[in-house]
Write an enzyme that holds these catalytic residues in place. Sequence first.
Site, PDB file in Angstrom:
ATOM      1  N   PRO A  52       0.823  -1.210   0.000  1.00 48.94           N
ATOM      2  CA  PRO A  52       0.000   0.000   0.000  1.00 48.94           C
ATOM      3  C   PRO A  52       0.859   1.262   0.000  1.00 48.94           C
ATOM      4  O   PRO A  52       2.048   1.198   0.329  1.00 48.94           O
ATOM      5  CB  PRO A  52      -0.792  -0.103   1.307  1.00 48.94           C
TER       6      PRO A  52
ATOM      7  N   THR B 299       4.116   2.849   2.694  1.00 44.29           N
ATOM      8  CA  THR B 299       4.685   1.837   3.574  1.00 44.29           C
ATOM      9  C   THR B 299       6.203   1.806   3.506  1.00 44.29           C
ATOM     10  O   THR B 299       6.829   1.021   4.201  1.00 44.29           O
ATOM     11  CB  THR B 299       4.150   0.439   3.214  1.00 44.29           C
TER      12      THR B 299
ATOM     13  N   THR C 114       9.635   3.292  -1.598  1.00 41.91           N
ATOM     14  CA  THR C 114      10.656   4.174  -2.148  1.00 41.91           C
ATOM     15  C   THR C 114      11.820   4.313  -1.168  1.00 41.91           C
ATOM     16  O   THR C 114      12.988   4.295  -1.559  1.00 41.91           O
ATOM     17  CB  THR C 114      10.044   5.550  -2.460  1.00 41.91           C
TER      18      THR C 114
ATOM     19  N   GLU D 106     -22.399   9.685  20.927  1.00 41.40           N
ATOM     20  CA  GLU D 106     -21.070   9.110  21.135  1.00 41.40           C
ATOM     21  C   GLU D 106     -21.057   8.135  22.309  1.00 41.40           C
ATOM     22  O   GLU D 106     -20.428   7.085  22.247  1.00 41.40           O
ATOM     23  CB  GLU D 106     -20.021  10.210  21.340  1.00 41.40           C
TER      24      GLU D 106
ATOM     25  N   HIS E  85     -22.309   4.812  21.180  1.00 44.93           N
ATOM     26  CA  HIS E  85     -21.273   3.962  20.578  1.00 44.93           C
ATOM     27  C   HIS E  85     -20.435   3.296  21.661  1.00 44.93           C
ATOM     28  O   HIS E  85     -20.218   2.086  21.655  1.00 44.93           O
ATOM     29  CB  HIS E  85     -20.293   4.811  19.752  1.00 44.93           C
TER      30      HIS E  85
HETATM   31  P1  ADP Z   1       5.844   4.386  -0.652  1.00 44.28           P
HETATM   32  O1  ADP Z   1       6.882   4.561  -1.676  1.00 44.28           O
HETATM   33  O2  ADP Z   1       5.677   2.992  -0.178  1.00 44.28           O
HETATM   34  O3  ADP Z   1       4.514   4.978  -1.018  1.00 44.28           O
HETATM   35  P2  ADP Z   1       7.598   6.046   0.852  1.00 44.28           P
HETATM   36  O4  ADP Z   1       8.781   5.203   0.856  1.00 44.28           O
HETATM   37  O5  ADP Z   1       7.577   7.161  -0.117  1.00 44.28           O
HETATM   38  O6  ADP Z   1       6.289   5.183   0.672  1.00 44.28           O
HETATM   39  O7  ADP Z   1       7.365   6.593   2.335  1.00 44.28           O
HETATM   40  C1  ADP Z   1       7.051   7.932   2.595  1.00 44.28           C
HETATM   41  C2  ADP Z   1       7.665   8.375   3.903  1.00 44.28           C
HETATM   42  O8  ADP Z   1       7.078   7.700   5.007  1.00 44.28           O
HETATM   43  C3  ADP Z   1       9.138   8.063   4.013  1.00 44.28           C
HETATM   44  O9  ADP Z   1       9.899   9.089   3.481  1.00 44.28           O
HETATM   45  C4  ADP Z   1       9.348   7.911   5.503  1.00 44.28           C
HETATM   46  O10 ADP Z   1       9.544   9.160   6.115  1.00 44.28           O
HETATM   47  C5  ADP Z   1       8.031   7.366   5.979  1.00 44.28           C
HETATM   48  N1  ADP Z   1       8.075   5.902   6.111  1.00 44.28           N
HETATM   49  C6  ADP Z   1       7.325   5.027   5.408  1.00 44.28           C
HETATM   50  N2  ADP Z   1       7.590   3.765   5.798  1.00 44.28           N
HETATM   51  C7  ADP Z   1       8.528   3.831   6.759  1.00 44.28           C
HETATM   52  C8  ADP Z   1       9.234   2.853   7.544  1.00 44.28           C
HETATM   53  N3  ADP Z   1       8.988   1.539   7.410  1.00 44.28           N
HETATM   54  N4  ADP Z   1      10.139   3.287   8.446  1.00 44.28           N
HETATM   55  C9  ADP Z   1      10.384   4.604   8.577  1.00 44.28           C
HETATM   56  N5  ADP Z   1       9.776   5.560   7.868  1.00 44.28           N
HETATM   57  C10 ADP Z   1       8.848   5.205   6.965  1.00 44.28           C
HETATM   58 ZN    ZN Z   2     -21.586   7.881  15.197  1.00 45.78          ZN
HETATM   59 MG    MG Z   3       6.771   5.577  -3.445  1.00 46.55          MG
END
Ligand code: ADP
Ligand code: ZN
Ligand code: MG
Length: 616
Positions: free
Chosen positions: A204, A207, A210, A427, A430
């Site tokens: 997703p 996560t 990149t 609330e 719930h």
């Molecule tokens: P994706 O490419 O999976 O959409 P990214 O790698 O671009 O996500 O993540 C965006 C930012 O979220 C990263 O630059 C980092 O700051 C944070 N992040 C996401 N996953 C992690 C992780 N497992 N550990 C630390 N930071 C994370």
């Molecule tokens: Zn409600």
């Molecule tokens: Mg990405």
Amino acid sequence: MREFKPPRKSFIYYYVIVMVAIMLLNVFVFPRILQPRVTEVPYNQFLNMLEKGEVSEVSRDDVQILFADKEEPPKLYKTGPMDDPALLEKMHTAGIKFYSPIVEPASPIMTFLLSWIVPIGIFMLLGRLLGNRLSKMGSMNAMQLGKSNAKIYIESETGTSFDDVAGQEEAKEALSEVVDFLHNPKKYTEVGAIMPKGVLLVGPPGTGKTLLAKAVAGEAKVPFFSISGSEFVEMFVGMGAAKVRDLFKQANEKAPCIVFIDEIDTIGKRRESGAGFGGNDEREQTLNQLLSEMDGFDASKGVMILAATNRPEILDPALTRPGRFDRRIPVELPDLPGRVAILKVHAKKVRLAPDVDLERAARAAAGASGADLANLINEAALRAVRHNRKTVTQEDLEESIDVIVAGHQKKDRVMSDREKKIVAYHEVGHAMVAALQAGSAPVHKITIIPRTSGALGFTMQVEEEERYLMSKEDIENRISSITGGRAAEELVFNSITTGAANDIEQATKLARAMVTRYGMVDEFGMVAFDQQQSQYLGGGFTTNCSSETQGKIDALTVQIVREQYDKAYQALKDNERKLHEIAQVLYEQETLTGEQFMEILGSPANLPEAQPAIEV
Ligand code: ADP
Ligand code: ZN
Ligand code: MG
């Protein structure tokens, strides 16, 4: 990150810097060079100096008299001309030279150079750069079409390592094998093991895909070519394919190295079988080029291709078949320990108060991605600054979780008293239904402070431990507590409001999923009628069934929700006194923690009926 070609942005900066430099030169430097300093003096001082014999040369015109003294180098003075017939005589007796002009404004060559040649030179330079870029964009020169303008990045030092990626242990392990292979290919070839050519990171958004790729670059210490799929999509047919060709040519020269294609789904989309004329020719050509390049190179040479996507299901099957991206590394949403670890990584960048409990925050942020958690820490830090604090407190963290869940607090929204009471009961409805059922997640927080997202209040439940499975009863209880808000409204006010729209949507979704996806009704058994379109992005479902079945599905969904609503209503009716009591407290305090709530609720015994504590 170093680039082969200057990106457009820095080109604009360059332009701006040149303009500013020219302006500064014009204002501060050129006048000094062109015009020597001239001191203005009164006429009598001129006469004085003349009599004392301090003047060496004089030049006069209609508007001024310029003269120089005898110092070395001569200082220049000017004064206004007077109607002084004796002046000529005085100068003659003093024996000084007088002619015009003694001060040339500047050397003509200098003036010409500065006012014409230099600006023209600068503009010609700019023009060349601009022209280069235009022709690189392929719009000027058809001859250059075959050449690619690939913006290929080589990461020198990303400064990112595996330590920066938290909670993705499996993915890191799989990738360190790749890194190891690039360092030490012999170890693998000796055994006869063949490394996969391509590794696909799927998961997703947010996560850390990149981020993981960057970490690989940081760890591998081999050249790392990084390009995003969207950069292949070009205006002109053939350009994308040319870029791919160029990319692999460069990679082959630099082997061993890693090529990273981010968001590969932009080019790797499944090709349509019966594409007619045109179709999406450009993308298809790019994809075909990529496929043939991947076949073309020898993996043992040490070119490793990494790619990332959050839509693996739309990738062309040719891309994922063995010999291409045959290794798939899932990068999933983090679990509780993972979330704690990610929070820790990002918390290093801010100053935390000593009593901050990151685990509590991680628990409340169930379902958050790494990017969400990074954002959470940042929001908390921003809130601390807003409150003029030097450290981030637990309260900042909790509030920023609420912001991410439900939007910012809306301070200026004034609810009428009656509305506020209704929301309070809603609330508490719930929360109480949830608390009165065995096995529901404990209530973490109840609030009736309106949010910018439009929510008038919310009840947050947090699981004590991570859950991967939900039983039929769990889902039913969940639906029951979702309907508890509306049930409380009906029970107390005997009228219903629009405030439950979101609840209704959620309850319907869950009930429908029980029927169409989880096989939880006897009527159908283990048959799935709804298929999720995207594994990682959630969202739409495609339904596959006869219209007759459709009718039944709808009827069953209605039935499930109604049963759970009745259950909730009954539970609240049985504990009506507590309902009033808690709603009163919530109405006054606007926010209750889970502990405060449980304290008032006490043990969920059946309590005798009582009069409403709040007048409505
Ligand atoms: P994706 O490419 O999976 O959409 P990214 O790698 O671009 O996500 O993540 C965006 C930012 O979220 C990263 O630059 C980092 O700051 C944070 N992040 C996401 N996953 C992690 C992780 N497992 N550990 C630390 N930071 C994370
Ligand atoms: Zn409600
Ligand atoms: Mg990405």
